[in-house]
Write a protein that holds these residues in place. Structure first.
Motif, mmCIF file in Angstrom:
data_model
loop_
_atom_site.group_PDB
_atom_site.id
_atom_site.type_symbol
_atom_site.label_atom_id
_atom_site.label_comp_id
_atom_site.label_asym_id
_atom_site.label_seq_id
_atom_site.Cartn_x
_atom_site.Cartn_y
_atom_site.Cartn_z
ATOM 1 N N PRO A 56 -1.739 -10.669 -12.730
ATOM 2 C CA PRO A 56 -1.589 -9.281 -12.260
ATOM 3 C C PRO A 56 -0.392 -8.583 -12.895
ATOM 4 C CG PRO A 56 -0.716 -10.790 -10.643
ATOM 5 C CD PRO A 56 -1.323 -11.643 -11.729
ATOM 6 N N HIS A 57 -0.513 -7.258 -12.999
ATOM 7 C CA HIS A 57 0.633 -6.465 -13.435
ATOM 8 C C HIS A 57 1.680 -6.448 -12.324
ATOM 9 C CE1 HIS A 57 -2.559 -4.474 -15.994
ATOM 10 N NE2 HIS A 57 -1.677 -4.858 -16.877
ATOM 11 N N PHE A 58 1.165 -6.316 -11.087
ATOM 12 C CA PHE A 58 2.033 -6.257 -9.913
ATOM 13 C C PHE A 58 1.464 -7.213 -8.873
ATOM 14 C CE2 PHE A 58 1.510 -2.002 -11.780
ATOM 15 C CZ PHE A 58 2.778 -1.824 -12.278
ATOM 16 N N GLU A 59 2.175 -8.268 -8.572
ATOM 17 C CA GLU A 59 1.695 -9.264 -7.614
ATOM 18 C C GLU A 59 1.654 -8.715 -6.193
ATOM 19 O OE1 GLU A 59 4.432 -12.440 -8.219
ATOM 20 O OE2 GLU A 59 3.659 -12.885 -10.217
ATOM 21 N N TRP A 60 2.465 -7.753 -5.894
ATOM 22 C CA TRP A 60 2.630 -7.214 -4.545
ATOM 23 C C TRP A 60 1.670 -6.069 -4.230
ATOM 24 C CZ3 TRP A 60 3.616 -2.143 -5.290
ATOM 25 C CH2 TRP A 60 4.159 -1.789 -6.529
ATOM 26 N N ILE A 61 0.903 -5.592 -5.196
ATOM 27 C CA ILE A 61 0.183 -4.334 -5.014
ATOM 28 C C ILE A 61 -1.157 -4.482 -4.292
ATOM 29 C CG2 ILE A 61 -1.175 -4.160 -7.138
ATOM 30 C CD1 ILE A 61 -0.018 -1.289 -7.361
ATOM 31 N N ILE A 62 -1.813 -5.619 -4.352
ATOM 32 C CA ILE A 62 -3.163 -5.763 -3.779
ATOM 33 C C ILE A 62 -3.179 -5.466 -2.280
ATOM 34 C CG2 ILE A 62 -5.056 -7.390 -3.377
ATOM 35 C CD1 ILE A 62 -4.828 -6.372 -6.292
ATOM 36 N N PRO A 63 -2.268 -6.017 -1.484
ATOM 37 C CA PRO A 63 -2.289 -5.664 -0.056
ATOM 38 C C PRO A 63 -1.976 -4.180 0.198
ATOM 39 C CG PRO A 63 -0.743 -7.472 -0.461
ATOM 40 C CD PRO A 63 -1.298 -7.069 -1.764
ATOM 41 N N GLU A 64 -1.265 -3.543 -0.728
ATOM 42 C CA GLU A 64 -0.905 -2.136 -0.566
ATOM 43 C C GLU A 64 -2.118 -1.213 -0.692
ATOM 44 O OE1 GLU A 64 1.956 -0.826 0.330
ATOM 45 O OE2 GLU A 64 3.126 -2.675 0.266
ATOM 46 N N PHE A 65 -3.178 -1.678 -1.335
ATOM 47 C CA PHE A 65 -4.370 -0.851 -1.496
ATOM 48 C C PHE A 65 -5.079 -0.595 -0.164
ATOM 49 C CE2 PHE A 65 -4.711 -2.430 -6.090
ATOM 50 C CZ PHE A 65 -3.978 -1.358 -6.558
ATOM 51 N N GLU A 66 -4.745 -1.376 0.855
ATOM 52 C CA GLU A 66 -5.304 -1.166 2.193
ATOM 53 C C GLU A 66 -4.511 -0.098 2.954
ATOM 54 O OE1 GLU A 66 -8.116 -2.747 2.903
ATOM 55 O OE2 GLU A 66 -7.940 -3.744 0.965
ATOM 56 N N ASN A 67 -3.321 0.197 2.480
ATOM 57 C CA ASN A 67 -2.428 1.144 3.136
ATOM 58 C C ASN A 67 -2.769 2.575 2.692
ATOM 59 O OD1 ASN A 67 -0.298 2.630 4.116
ATOM 60 N ND2 ASN A 67 1.295 1.265 3.314
ATOM 61 N N GLU A 68 -3.153 3.414 3.640
ATOM 62 C CA GLU A 68 -3.564 4.791 3.339
ATOM 63 C C GLU A 68 -2.399 5.616 2.784
ATOM 64 O OE1 GLU A 68 -6.586 7.325 2.819
ATOM 65 O OE2 GLU A 68 -6.825 5.363 3.768
ATOM 66 N N LYS A 69 -1.208 5.410 3.317
ATOM 67 C CA LYS A 69 -0.032 6.145 2.858
ATOM 68 C C LYS A 69 0.254 5.826 1.385
ATOM 69 C CE LYS A 69 4.889 6.709 3.628
ATOM 70 N NZ LYS A 69 6.050 5.859 3.648
ATOM 71 N N PHE A 70 0.139 4.557 1.037
ATOM 72 C CA PHE A 70 0.372 4.133 -0.344
ATOM 73 C C PHE A 70 -0.621 4.805 -1.298
ATOM 74 C CE2 PHE A 70 -0.301 1.272 -3.959
ATOM 75 C CZ PHE A 70 1.006 1.099 -4.389
ATOM 76 N N LEU A 71 -1.884 4.866 -0.904
ATOM 77 C CA LEU A 71 -2.912 5.481 -1.746
ATOM 78 C C LEU A 71 -2.670 6.982 -1.923
ATOM 79 C CD1 LEU A 71 -6.110 3.610 -0.531
ATOM 80 C CD2 LEU A 71 -4.800 3.220 -2.610
ATOM 81 N N LYS A 72 -2.241 7.665 -0.846
ATOM 82 C CA LYS A 72 -1.941 9.099 -0.947
ATOM 83 C C LYS A 72 -0.775 9.342 -1.901
ATOM 84 C CE LYS A 72 -3.659 10.614 3.548
ATOM 85 N NZ LYS A 72 -3.299 11.149 4.865
ATOM 86 N N GLU A 73 0.243 8.499 -1.790
ATOM 87 C CA GLU A 73 1.399 8.643 -2.673
ATOM 88 C C GLU A 73 1.016 8.341 -4.120
ATOM 89 O OE1 GLU A 73 4.365 6.113 -0.914
ATOM 90 O OE2 GLU A 73 5.013 7.678 0.473
ATOM 91 N N LEU A 74 0.118 7.388 -4.300
ATOM 92 C CA LEU A 74 -0.352 7.049 -5.640
ATOM 93 C C LEU A 74 -1.133 8.214 -6.255
ATOM 94 C CD1 LEU A 74 -0.060 4.658 -7.509
ATOM 95 C CD2 LEU A 74 -2.155 3.706 -6.587
ATOM 96 N N ILE A 75 -1.944 8.862 -5.436
ATOM 97 C CA ILE A 75 -2.684 10.050 -5.906
ATOM 98 C C ILE A 75 -1.697 11.149 -6.308
ATOM 99 C CG2 ILE A 75 -4.055 12.003 -5.067
ATOM 100 C CD1 ILE A 75 -5.923 9.961 -5.779
ATOM 101 N N LEU A 76 -0.664 11.358 -5.483
ATOM 102 C CA LEU A 76 0.366 12.359 -5.817
ATOM 103 C C LEU A 76 1.028 12.043 -7.162
ATOM 104 C CD1 LEU A 76 2.257 13.078 -2.477
ATOM 105 C CD2 LEU A 76 1.280 14.755 -4.020
ATOM 106 N N LEU A 77 1.333 10.775 -7.362
ATOM 107 C CA LEU A 77 1.961 10.345 -8.608
ATOM 108 C C LEU A 77 1.028 10.580 -9.798
ATOM 109 C CD1 LEU A 77 4.315 8.981 -10.056
ATOM 110 C CD2 LEU A 77 3.258 6.779 -9.541
#
Length: 167
Positions: A56-77
């Motif tokens: 993986p590029h980021f080992e910590w990111i897979i569980p974050e994909f379940e987090n709605e806040k993380f996805l919204k911030e990713l879309i903003l980015l």
């Protein structure tokens, strides 16, 4: 963009945030023609694929994909990166004009500097050898500058090249 770096992904460490911002920027640049949602889904697919491949590029990111806040911030980015790329693309003609102008100014400055210096021994020798090679009468080189001799040498070479093209 600086504002986003301070407000987005506050739960990530400084290194995680930095690597994510850099990777998303290059990912958006690669998939610029697509919409933000499409880029997000491609990003998630890529990360899941590499996670399954145990690289993986980021080992910590897979569980974050379940987090709605993380996805919204990713879309903003992603959207901000798309805006930055669009702005850069819009400024491209102006930047090219500035580069051309700067190049022209450097050339003029170099020519001005050469016009104030006497010719080098190598220039004089090269001019002499060219005149002998092409059977050209030498012009007097006293009181000529480096620029003058450079132009004379260039003229001889150009005339010879044109003569070869005609044959």
């Amino acid at each position: 963009m600086y504002y986003l770096k301070n407000t987005l992904f506050s739960d990530l460490t400084k290194n995680q945030k930095s690597s994510l911002f850099g990777f998303v920027k290059s990912f958006v640049k690669k998939h610029y023609a697509k919409s933000a949602d499409e880029i997000l889904s491609l990003f998630i697919e890529d990360e899941q694929y590499y996670f399954e491949q145990k690289n993986p590029h980021f080992e910590w990111i897979i569980p974050e994909f379940e987090n709605e806040k993380f996805l919204k911030e990713l879309i903003l980015l992603i959207e901000e990166n798309k805006k930055q790329l669009a702005l850069k693309e819009a400024q491209k003609p102006f930047i090219e004009k500035q580069k051309a102008l700067a190049k022209e100014q450097r050339k003029k400055a170099a020519e001005f500097k050469l016009s104030k210096q006497p010719p080098t021994k190598k220039q004089l020798y090269y001019y002499d050898m060219l005149c002998k090679k092409y059977n050209i009468n030498q012009e007097p080189v006293e009181n000529l500058s480096r620029l003058d001799l450079k132009n004379m040498i260039g003229k001889i070479i150009d005339e010879h090249d044109k003569g070869i093209e005609k044959i």
